[in-house]
Scaffold this motif. Structure first.
Motif, mmCIF file in Angstrom:
data_model
loop_
_atom_site.group_PDB
_atom_site.id
_atom_site.type_symbol
_atom_site.label_atom_id
_atom_site.label_comp_id
_atom_site.label_asym_id
_atom_site.label_seq_id
_atom_site.Cartn_x
_atom_site.Cartn_y
_atom_site.Cartn_z
ATOM 1 N N LEU A 1 12.105 19.997 -27.586
ATOM 2 C CA LEU A 1 12.057 20.484 -28.968
ATOM 3 C C LEU A 1 11.800 19.337 -29.941
ATOM 4 O O LEU A 1 11.044 19.492 -30.907
ATOM 5 C CB LEU A 1 13.357 21.204 -29.320
ATOM 6 C CG LEU A 1 13.436 21.789 -30.740
ATOM 7 C CD1 LEU A 1 12.308 22.798 -30.976
ATOM 8 C CD2 LEU A 1 14.803 22.437 -30.979
ATOM 9 N N VAL A 2 12.415 18.184 -29.673
ATOM 10 C CA VAL A 2 12.205 17.018 -30.541
ATOM 11 C C VAL A 2 10.734 16.615 -30.544
ATOM 12 O O VAL A 2 10.187 16.197 -31.567
ATOM 13 C CB VAL A 2 13.097 15.838 -30.085
ATOM 14 C CG1 VAL A 2 12.707 14.555 -30.793
ATOM 15 C CG2 VAL A 2 14.566 16.152 -30.357
ATOM 16 N N ASP A 3 10.068 16.742 -29.407
ATOM 17 C CA ASP A 3 8.652 16.380 -29.335
ATOM 18 C C ASP A 3 7.750 17.480 -29.886
ATOM 19 O O ASP A 3 6.735 17.204 -30.527
ATOM 20 C CB ASP A 3 8.269 16.085 -27.886
ATOM 21 C CG ASP A 3 6.803 15.734 -27.735
ATOM 22 O OD1 ASP A 3 6.469 14.551 -27.918
ATOM 23 O OD2 ASP A 3 5.995 16.646 -27.447
ATOM 24 N N PHE A 4 8.108 18.742 -29.648
ATOM 25 C CA PHE A 4 7.223 19.861 -29.968
ATOM 26 C C PHE A 4 7.209 20.204 -31.454
ATOM 27 O O PHE A 4 6.136 20.402 -32.051
ATOM 28 C CB PHE A 4 7.642 21.077 -29.146
ATOM 29 C CG PHE A 4 6.739 22.274 -29.292
ATOM 30 C CD1 PHE A 4 5.427 22.227 -28.840
ATOM 31 C CD2 PHE A 4 7.206 23.454 -29.864
ATOM 32 C CE1 PHE A 4 4.584 23.334 -28.957
ATOM 33 C CE2 PHE A 4 6.379 24.562 -29.988
ATOM 34 C CZ PHE A 4 5.062 24.502 -29.537
ATOM 35 N N ALA A 5 8.382 20.287 -32.059
ATOM 36 C CA ALA A 5 8.458 20.767 -33.445
ATOM 37 C C ALA A 5 7.599 19.946 -34.413
ATOM 38 O O ALA A 5 6.944 20.523 -35.297
ATOM 39 C CB ALA A 5 9.917 20.799 -33.903
ATOM 40 N N PRO A 6 7.566 18.610 -34.313
ATOM 41 C CA PRO A 6 6.736 17.849 -35.254
ATOM 42 C C PRO A 6 5.236 18.039 -35.048
ATOM 43 O O PRO A 6 4.433 17.576 -35.873
ATOM 44 C CB PRO A 6 7.129 16.395 -34.971
ATOM 45 C CG PRO A 6 8.483 16.472 -34.362
ATOM 46 C CD PRO A 6 8.426 17.710 -33.528
ATOM 47 N N ARG A 7 4.816 18.709 -33.976
ATOM 48 C CA ARG A 7 3.396 18.934 -33.720
ATOM 49 C C ARG A 7 2.894 20.219 -34.363
ATOM 50 O O ARG A 7 1.688 20.512 -34.297
ATOM 51 C CB ARG A 7 3.147 18.988 -32.208
ATOM 52 C CG ARG A 7 3.518 17.710 -31.488
ATOM 53 C CD ARG A 7 3.337 17.813 -29.985
ATOM 54 N NE ARG A 7 3.671 16.541 -29.362
ATOM 55 C CZ ARG A 7 2.854 15.504 -29.252
ATOM 56 N NH1 ARG A 7 1.622 15.612 -29.719
ATOM 57 N NH2 ARG A 7 3.238 14.372 -28.693
ATOM 58 N N LEU A 8 3.788 20.970 -34.975
ATOM 59 C CA LEU A 8 3.441 22.290 -35.470
ATOM 60 C C LEU A 8 2.971 22.243 -36.918
ATOM 61 O O LEU A 8 3.571 21.558 -37.764
ATOM 62 C CB LEU A 8 4.648 23.226 -35.351
ATOM 63 C CG LEU A 8 5.275 23.360 -33.956
ATOM 64 C CD1 LEU A 8 6.469 24.307 -34.000
ATOM 65 C CD2 LEU A 8 4.248 23.836 -32.939
ATOM 66 N N PHE A 9 1.898 22.971 -37.181
ATOM 67 C CA PHE A 9 1.445 23.279 -38.541
ATOM 68 C C PHE A 9 1.053 22.033 -39.344
ATOM 69 O O PHE A 9 1.118 22.044 -40.572
ATOM 70 C CB PHE A 9 2.530 24.071 -39.294
ATOM 71 C CG PHE A 9 3.175 25.141 -38.465
ATOM 72 C CD1 PHE A 9 2.411 26.134 -37.853
ATOM 73 C CD2 PHE A 9 4.553 25.158 -38.267
ATOM 74 C CE1 PHE A 9 3.005 27.120 -37.074
ATOM 75 C CE2 PHE A 9 5.153 26.131 -37.489
ATOM 76 C CZ PHE A 9 4.377 27.122 -36.879
ATOM 77 N N GLN A 10 0.676 20.969 -38.657
ATOM 78 C CA GLN A 10 0.222 19.768 -39.344
ATOM 79 C C GLN A 10 -0.628 18.950 -38.373
ATOM 80 O O GLN A 10 -0.584 19.154 -37.153
ATOM 81 C CB GLN A 10 1.396 18.929 -39.853
ATOM 82 C CG GLN A 10 2.386 18.507 -38.797
ATOM 83 C CD GLN A 10 3.614 17.835 -39.403
ATOM 84 O OE1 GLN A 10 3.645 17.487 -40.577
ATOM 85 N NE2 GLN A 10 4.637 17.640 -38.598
ATOM 86 N N HIS A 11 -1.378 18.012 -38.932
ATOM 87 C CA HIS A 11 -2.256 17.204 -38.095
ATOM 88 C C HIS A 11 -1.446 16.175 -37.311
ATOM 89 O O HIS A 11 -0.594 15.486 -37.859
ATOM 90 C CB HIS A 11 -3.293 16.482 -38.962
ATOM 91 C CG HIS A 11 -4.142 15.528 -38.169
ATOM 92 N ND1 HIS A 11 -5.102 15.966 -37.280
ATOM 93 C CD2 HIS A 11 -4.140 14.161 -38.121
ATOM 94 C CE1 HIS A 11 -5.676 14.913 -36.722
ATOM 95 N NE2 HIS A 11 -5.121 13.808 -37.210
ATOM 96 N N VAL A 12 -1.715 16.090 -36.028
ATOM 97 C CA VAL A 12 -1.094 15.103 -35.143
ATOM 98 C C VAL A 12 -2.221 14.444 -34.357
ATOM 99 O O VAL A 12 -3.033 15.130 -33.729
ATOM 100 C CB VAL A 12 -0.078 15.755 -34.188
ATOM 101 C CG1 VAL A 12 0.485 14.734 -33.218
ATOM 102 C CG2 VAL A 12 1.046 16.415 -34.972
#
Length: 727
Positions: free
Chosen positions: A365-376
């Motif tokens: 979850l720590v890795d996945f959530a910041p990848r959502l709905f924004q540029h990575v």
């Protein structure tokens, strides 16, 4: 388990650069969370966790008796094993309590219960934490940088969790909803939404109680690492066609969320992961982001939908633990299926220290959530994660000696068919931090029992099977321990264990038996003697000699069979670190060890080996009981042995000690002890005060991490031997 700090780091640079203020706030909150909880009924807490991460359990025997009846054993079981696997930590009956110390534990969230005689369990009544899905469990957080996302966020910075009740065709259902800090029900802009699912074996509340999803989302939000979003926590069944549609409608009706696929995400653990991927692939265009956290069943992937999926799906990211995770092979199969279908996806790699548990899924979850709905920009695996190159398949049952050890330290234990009717089987081994002992449950596999454990660091391990509370030898392992007939051993090779491995054939020293008549025991006894490579009984200068003693319940064979003394001495000699010497490992089980040593062992050794009788060329050392014997010789015959070492043994009282004779006749008095898991640690530390007050010179470089066990004593010998007989 060893969880590297960077495994918890999200790869976006913005997350890496957490401000010092935020980090300090998180750690302060962790300290508050970690403080002892109010004890129920004013009882003394059963669990105390020290600042250096040792967990001390003290369970009143009277409470166990009252609630469970008379029992023969008590364990604390929880996610204490390698890769955070479920394991049992045995407690020892000491007076009116069952107690034990385990650690140092890696930072993280732990859950546990107290169990007696395999089947009788109870909750720690002095720990106010709860797990809604399992009333027997309690939790505690061990703070640390690698677990900073799991601590409560600073006051006023967190989001809100509330229950959403909604109706489906099959009846009334409910979900949990996290809204970010500052969320308002009205406004010009909506929020993207993540549907986060539990598995069939887990409950919705587990994402809060065990997954720490609120704390993770709060901290990621406070760090600016995630875009403000609404997170809906539901069970896997809700991802099933119509019910998922009903849930999404209820969320849209109750919360200010965006409805287009680009602002919809779904992820889950175990069966919830499979349901999430199935929902995204079966009807493309519903979700823009999908996360697979240890899914165990591979959904159908249809090639004809690949173009639509690739056009609408921004991220499909797969996560799995190591080979102890049942999702390891299904994840590989899903990768191959997606490849064949032409569906784009990315893989976080194999978490080398994570299994199928909430410790792994928290990291996901720590890795996945910041990848959502924004540029990575970074779509690769997390730091330290490994490529998933194929399926894991231990040898078929009954085809190899056990245990089966892989190159990367995973160990598969297997029983024979002779215990197929057992009810509870564990493997008891020195696999806990520092070499402490844990029992890992085995699972019935046909007419055998099996479990894969790891990863274990390169070192020497010993174990026995516990079958319905009875110790049993692994009969398919040919190794033996003379003093412990139920023990078996195995070695995981690697740089860290080099000194414990056999040297090339023909290059090491020689171990032979030395039988002698014991005037104390009234019978013949045996010692083992190591002579160095190239030992020359005719050389002009006699060899110095070390008398190396075993502990209580052991005998002269243990330093060779368990202490790996031959391997250690062989390597150190070949490395040029060891003064050529003879090492005599005698039988210290004697009513008068001083007489046994000086009247029997020493004279026989001098008669058969070319060793010195000069005090400056004699050393004595021992572990536990043997350490006490070495110190006893020092007190009674100061100066007879110029080098004295005690491993996990205390000096005793200062009465009748000739301090001047000890100091003038002893070149080196070196002391060793394990950490607080070594039960002699308190008396040992008191001995240092005694020595200081007497004015006796000694060397002590601090504790050796580990318990009252061979992991510690092997390291002690590795440190001690090269120090002997040096000018």
């Amino acid at each position: 388990m060893t969880t590297a700090t960077n495994h918890w780091r999200v790869r976006r640079s913005g997350v890496r650069r957490l401000s010092a203020v935020f980090t300090a706030g998180v750690m302060a909150a962790a300290a508050v969370l970690f403080a002892p909880q109010p004890a129920a009924a004013a009882e003394t807490p059963w669990l105390d966790v020290s600042p250096d991460r040792y967990a001390a359990f003290t369970v009143p025997a009277a409470y166990v008796q009252e609630h469970l009846g008379s029992v023969s054993q008590v364990v604390v079981e929880g996610n204490l094993g390698p890769s955070a696997a479920w394991a049992e930590f045995g407690l020892t009956r000491r007076g009116d309590v069952w107690s034990g110390i385990l650690g140092p534990l890696e930072p993280g969230l732990y859950h546990y219960q107290v169990t007696a005689d395999d089947t009788l369990s109870l909750k720690d009544p002095t720990n106010s934490t709860t797990v809604a899905s399992n009333p027997l469990l309690s939790t505690f957080l061990v703070p640390g940088d690698s677990a900073r996302w799991l601590a409560d966020a600073p006051t006023g910075t967190g989001g809100t969790v509330e229950t959403l009740n909604y109706r489906t065709r099959s009846g009334q259902r409910s979900a949990l909803v996290w809204t970010p800090p500052g969320y308002a029900g009205k406004g010009p802009k909506g929020y993207p939404v993540l549907y986060l699912q539990s598995g069939d074996a887990a409950k919705v509340t587990d994402w809060l109680d065990l997954g720490r999803s609120k704390q993770i989302l709060d901290n990621l939000s406070a760090a600016g690492a995630i875009r403000p979003m609404v997170v809906v926590i539901n069970d896997a069944n809700s991802a099933d066609g119509r019910e998922l549609k009903d849930l999404r409608k209820a969320v849209a009706d109750s919360y200010r969320v965006l409805r287009d696929p680009a602002h919809q995400a779904i992820a889950g653990v175990s069966d919830g992961a499979a349901a999430a991927v199935e929902a995204a692939l079966a009807k493309p265009g519903q979700f823009g982001y999908v996360g697979w956290f240890s899914g165990q069943s591979v959904p159908q992937v249809d090639r004809k939908d690949a173009r639509t999926v690739n056009r609408t799906l921004k991220v499909l990211r797969l996560y799995t633990g190591n080979v102890t995770d049942p999702a390891y092979n299904p994840t590989y199969r899903l990768m191959k299926a997606l490849d064949r279908a032409g569906v784009r996806f990315e893989v976080d790699g194999v978490n080398p220290d994570g299994g199928a548990n909430w410790t792994t899924w928290q990291e996901n979850l720590v890795d996945f959530a910041p990848r959502l709905f924004q540029h990575v920009s970074d779509h690769g695996p997390s730091p330290g994660h490994r490529s998933l190159r194929g399926e894991f398949a231990p040898p078929p049952a009954g085809t190899t000696p056990t245990p089966f050890v892989t190159e990367d330290g995973f160990v598969t234990f297997e029983t024979g068919p002779d215990i197929k009717d057992a009810q509870h089987v564990t493997v008891w081994a020195n696999i806990a931090p520092g070499g402490s002992w844990l029992r890992v449950p085995l699972t019935r596999d046909g007419d055998r029992w099996r479990a894969t454990v790891g990863p274990l660091k390169p070192w020497f391990y010993y174990y026995r099977l516990i079958v319905d509370r009875v110790a049993v030898k692994d009969t398919s392992n040919p190794t033996r321990v003379t003093t412990e007939p139920t023990w078996s051993t195995f070695l995981i090779p690697g740089p860290g264990a080099r000194l414990l491995t056999d040297v090339p054939a023909g290059r090491g020293g020689t171990v032979e038996s030395m039988t002698y008549p014991s005037t104390v025991a009234g019978q013949d006894r045996t010692a083992l003697v190591w002579t160095p490579p190239g030992y020359d009984p005719g050389r002009a200068q006699p060899y110095p000699v070390l008398y190396l003693q075993h502990g209580g319940g052991q005998n002269h064979t243990d330093w060779v069979e368990m202490g790996r003394a031959k391997q250690i001495l062989d390597h150190q000699f070949l490395d040029g670190d060891l003064t050529p010497m003879v090492v005599v490992m005698g039988n210290g089980n004697s009513s008068n060890f001083n007489r046994e040593l000086l009247e029997n062992i020493v004279p026989t050794a001098r008669a058969r080996y070319h060793i010195s009788s000069e005090s400056s060329q004699q050393a004595i050392a021992g572990l536990s009981m043997g350490g006490g014997q070495a110190l006893g010789v020092l007190r009674a015959y100061p100066g007879e042995f110029a080098y004295v070492a005690a491993l996990s043994a205390g000096f005793g009282s200062g009465t009748g000690v000739d301090v001047e004779a000890i100091n003038s006749g002893t070149k080196m008095l070196r002391l060793y002890v394990g950490d607080r898991t070594d039960f002699v640690y308190p008396s040992f530390m008191a001995s240092l005060t005694t020595l200081d007050n007497l004015g006796i010179r000694y060397e002590f470089d601090g504790v050796t991490p580990g318990p009252h066990g061979w992991d510690v004593w092997q390291k002690n010998l590795i440190d001690l031997a090269p120090r002997l007989f040096k000018r």
